[in-house]
Design an enzyme around this catalytic site. Structure first.
Site, mmCIF file in Angstrom:
data_model
loop_
_atom_site.group_PDB
_atom_site.id
_atom_site.type_symbol
_atom_site.label_atom_id
_atom_site.label_comp_id
_atom_site.label_asym_id
_atom_site.label_seq_id
_atom_site.Cartn_x
_atom_site.Cartn_y
_atom_site.Cartn_z
ATOM 1 N N CYS A 1 36.128 50.891 34.165
ATOM 2 C CA CYS A 1 35.162 51.366 35.170
ATOM 3 C C CYS A 1 35.637 52.720 35.659
ATOM 4 O O CYS A 1 36.824 52.984 35.710
ATOM 5 C CB CYS A 1 35.124 50.374 36.339
ATOM 6 S SG CYS A 1 33.984 50.831 37.661
ATOM 7 N N CYS B 1 40.502 47.600 43.493
ATOM 8 C CA CYS B 1 39.978 46.849 42.346
ATOM 9 C C CYS B 1 40.791 47.097 41.076
ATOM 10 O O CYS B 1 41.127 48.236 40.757
ATOM 11 C CB CYS B 1 38.521 47.261 42.116
ATOM 12 S SG CYS B 1 37.723 46.339 40.813
ATOM 13 N N CYS C 1 29.904 35.079 35.725
ATOM 14 C CA CYS C 1 30.132 36.469 36.146
ATOM 15 C C CYS C 1 30.339 37.294 34.879
ATOM 16 O O CYS C 1 31.238 37.013 34.093
ATOM 17 C CB CYS C 1 31.375 36.496 37.040
ATOM 18 S SG CYS C 1 31.889 38.146 37.520
ATOM 19 N N CYS D 1 37.305 38.068 42.539
ATOM 20 C CA CYS D 1 36.699 39.401 42.637
ATOM 21 C C CYS D 1 37.768 40.476 42.630
ATOM 22 O O CYS D 1 38.741 40.401 43.371
ATOM 23 C CB CYS D 1 35.928 39.552 43.948
ATOM 24 S SG CYS D 1 34.572 38.449 44.110
ATOM 25 N N ASN E 1 41.274 40.183 47.751
ATOM 26 C CA ASN E 1 42.191 39.479 46.846
ATOM 27 C C ASN E 1 43.277 40.448 46.410
ATOM 28 O O ASN E 1 43.012 41.635 46.223
ATOM 29 C CB ASN E 1 41.432 38.990 45.607
ATOM 30 C CG ASN E 1 40.391 37.963 45.966
ATOM 31 O OD1 ASN E 1 40.654 37.022 46.694
ATOM 32 N ND2 ASN E 1 39.178 38.158 45.476
ATOM 33 N N GLU F 1 36.745 40.547 30.312
ATOM 34 C CA GLU F 1 36.918 39.252 30.955
ATOM 35 C C GLU F 1 35.615 38.793 31.601
ATOM 36 O O GLU F 1 34.747 39.597 31.907
ATOM 37 C CB GLU F 1 38.009 39.350 32.030
ATOM 38 C CG GLU F 1 39.345 39.777 31.456
ATOM 39 C CD GLU F 1 40.477 39.756 32.469
ATOM 40 O OE1 GLU F 1 41.600 39.511 32.064
ATOM 41 O OE2 GLU F 1 40.228 39.981 33.674
ATOM 42 N N GLY G 1 33.258 46.842 35.575
ATOM 43 C CA GLY G 1 32.228 47.845 35.342
ATOM 44 C C GLY G 1 31.267 48.003 36.490
ATOM 45 O O GLY G 1 31.158 47.137 37.358
ATOM 46 N N CYS H 1 37.537 52.476 42.852
ATOM 47 C CA CYS H 1 37.739 51.801 44.140
ATOM 48 C C CYS H 1 39.210 51.406 44.290
ATOM 49 O O CYS H 1 39.830 50.891 43.362
ATOM 50 C CB CYS H 1 36.847 50.555 44.245
ATOM 51 S SG CYS H 1 35.099 50.949 44.199
HETATM 52 N N1 SAH Z 1 30.986 47.856 40.337
HETATM 53 C C1 SAH Z 1 30.183 46.839 40.939
HETATM 54 C C2 SAH Z 1 30.432 45.509 40.307
HETATM 55 C C3 SAH Z 1 31.798 44.940 40.563
HETATM 56 S S1 SAH Z 1 31.500 43.505 41.416
HETATM 57 C C4 SAH Z 1 30.357 46.852 42.428
HETATM 58 O O1 SAH Z 1 31.098 47.685 42.927
HETATM 59 O O2 SAH Z 1 29.702 46.095 43.128
HETATM 60 C C5 SAH Z 1 32.951 43.048 41.993
HETATM 61 C C6 SAH Z 1 32.904 42.773 43.488
HETATM 62 O O3 SAH Z 1 34.232 42.451 43.855
HETATM 63 C C7 SAH Z 1 32.516 44.000 44.279
HETATM 64 O O4 SAH Z 1 31.863 43.664 45.462
HETATM 65 C C8 SAH Z 1 33.871 44.574 44.564
HETATM 66 O O5 SAH Z 1 33.846 45.493 45.595
HETATM 67 C C9 SAH Z 1 34.661 43.327 44.855
HETATM 68 N N2 SAH Z 1 36.089 43.517 44.736
HETATM 69 C C10 SAH Z 1 36.751 44.424 44.011
HETATM 70 N N3 SAH Z 1 38.068 44.300 44.186
HETATM 71 C C11 SAH Z 1 38.241 43.282 45.050
HETATM 72 C C12 SAH Z 1 39.381 42.669 45.601
HETATM 73 N N4 SAH Z 1 40.619 43.085 45.304
HETATM 74 N N5 SAH Z 1 39.192 41.625 46.436
HETATM 75 C C13 SAH Z 1 37.936 41.188 46.710
HETATM 76 N N6 SAH Z 1 36.832 41.717 46.208
HETATM 77 C C14 SAH Z 1 36.979 42.766 45.396
#
Ligand code: SAH
Length: 349
Positions: free
Chosen positions: A107, A114, A100, A334, A291, A87, A160, A111
């Site tokens: 991945c 995510c 983006c 995000c 989110n 996506e 990723g 986390c």
């Molecule tokens: N793996 C990389 C790239 C992903 S970027 C990283 O960790 O930075 C995606 C961004 O969205 C990151 O800052 C991640 O922490 C954030 N993110 C992930 N899940 C989210 C959520 N449920 N709500 C808001 N931000 C989120």
């Protein structure tokens, strides 16, 4: 089949010479591919089109579907040549269009908040597959190359962990900044990472000057470990040391992402600790209320609490903004991007 979009111009010269394709033709092909063209669409002789098609794929990505948010954000589903689906998200701002891009199918960072990591890592994307996302959407928007491109900014914030796919991601950076290609400046590219310390240093040593963005999300190691398994490997201190190093080499301000989880990391104490950590580093914090992700039970702070948190940081002298959430209604915000694939019956899973 190898894909030609994967190659730098120098590599293309080497690959095409044995096929008798040389000189300005190679440049024409390089430019055509970066414009999103397939071989058939290029203004080259029929026999060369045929030779190329017999030996290489041209574009590694096709748009399978798109969903448009009420705020104008578009989420794209792309199909890769092995039927994996990734996506990407296009955000329209006053100053231009930000794309983006994803860097891996799935991945492996795990986390807790995510969606991209729910099924682990499937595979790395190639440089051409990452570039293909930009090339495809630029073409979709009617963009050309250089000044006439329609994509102005890129954020490596799709699914990723970019620094877990270092070789392909840095090759992508070289390709997308190529003067003869899309020629997007490193200043307009943000690379977001959960904080792989050695790779951050390597990025600095390799001379990159993209905006380094760290997904911090906590102000103590204990708190961070509850949200991000990678915190068991690297401490916040080690990450910040690497950020200082990146700044010293690139002279680029480091950006920190801080997702607000209700009653977990959104108190005044947290803001104070956070500002304390970053004092002495040229930095900016993007605050984002978490989110929602269906499979996860964490709850985001209210916008009100988030605004207060930003105010607290500002009072403490820390540059910070509350990030607008775009595309939430289409699961394009995000952390909401996820991996899909097409099964043998042609169904999207
Ligand atoms: N793996 C990389 C790239 C992903 S970027 C990283 O960790 O930075 C995606 C961004 O969205 C990151 O800052 C991640 O922490 C954030 N993110 C992930 N899940 C989210 C959520 N449920 N709500 C808001 N931000 C989120």
């Amino acid at each position: 089949m190898e894909c030609l979009l994967d190659y730098t111009k120098e590599e293309m010269i080497e690959k095409l010479a044995p096929l008798g394709i040389k000189g300005y033709r190679v440049e024409q092909i390089f430019v055509g591919l970066n414009q999103g063209k397939t071989f058939v669409e290029m203004n080259i002789p029929q026999d060369i089109k045929q030779t190329l098609a017999n030996n290489f794929a041209s574009q590694p990505i096709t748009i399978l579907d798109k969903r448009i948010s009420v705020d104008g954000t578009i989420k794209f589903l792309y199909r890769l040549s092995d039927n994996n689906i990734i996506e990407g998200v296009l955000m329209k701002y006053k100053y231009g269009n930000t794309l983006c891009v994803s860097t891996q199918v799935g991945c492996r960072m795990g986390c807790k908040f995510c969606a991209s990591t729910l099924h682990g890592l499937v595979r790395n994307l190639t440089a051409g597959e990452i570039l293909g996302q930009v090339v495809t959407i630029n073409k979709f928007l009617g963009g050309k190359l250089g000044e006439n491109r329609m994509i102005t900014n890129i954020v490596l914030m799709g699914s990723g962990e970019p620094l877990d796919n270092y070789e392909n991601v840095t090759k992508f950076l070289r390709l997308v900044t190529d003067k003869k290609g899309l020629n997007i400046s490193e200043r307009n590219i943000s690379l977001s990472t959960c904080g792989l310390v050695e790779k951050i240093k390597q990025l600095a040593d390799d001379g990159f000057k993209v905006t380094l963005t760290i997904s911090l999300h906590a102000s103590t190691d204990e708190e961070r470990k509850e949200l991000m398994p990678i915190a068991n490997k690297y401490s916040i201190k080690e990450i910040l040391d690497a950020c200082h190093y990146y700044y010293s080499k690139s002279n680029r301000r480091v950006v920190f992402e801080y997702v607000l989880v209700k009653d977990k990391n959104d108190s005044f104490e947290d803001a104070k600790k956070l500002a304390g950590l970053l004092s002495g580093l040229m930095s900016h914090i993007n605050v984002i209320p978490l989110n929602s992700v269906e499979e996860r039970d964490l709850i985001g702070s209210t916008r009100e609490q988030a605004a207060k948190f930003v105010q607290m940081l500002s009072k403490l002298g820390q540059s910070a903004t509350l990030r607008r959430t775009l595309g939430e209604d289409i699961d394009g915000a995000c952390g909401q991007l996820r991996q899909k694939y097409i099964d043998s019956n042609g169904n999207l899973n």
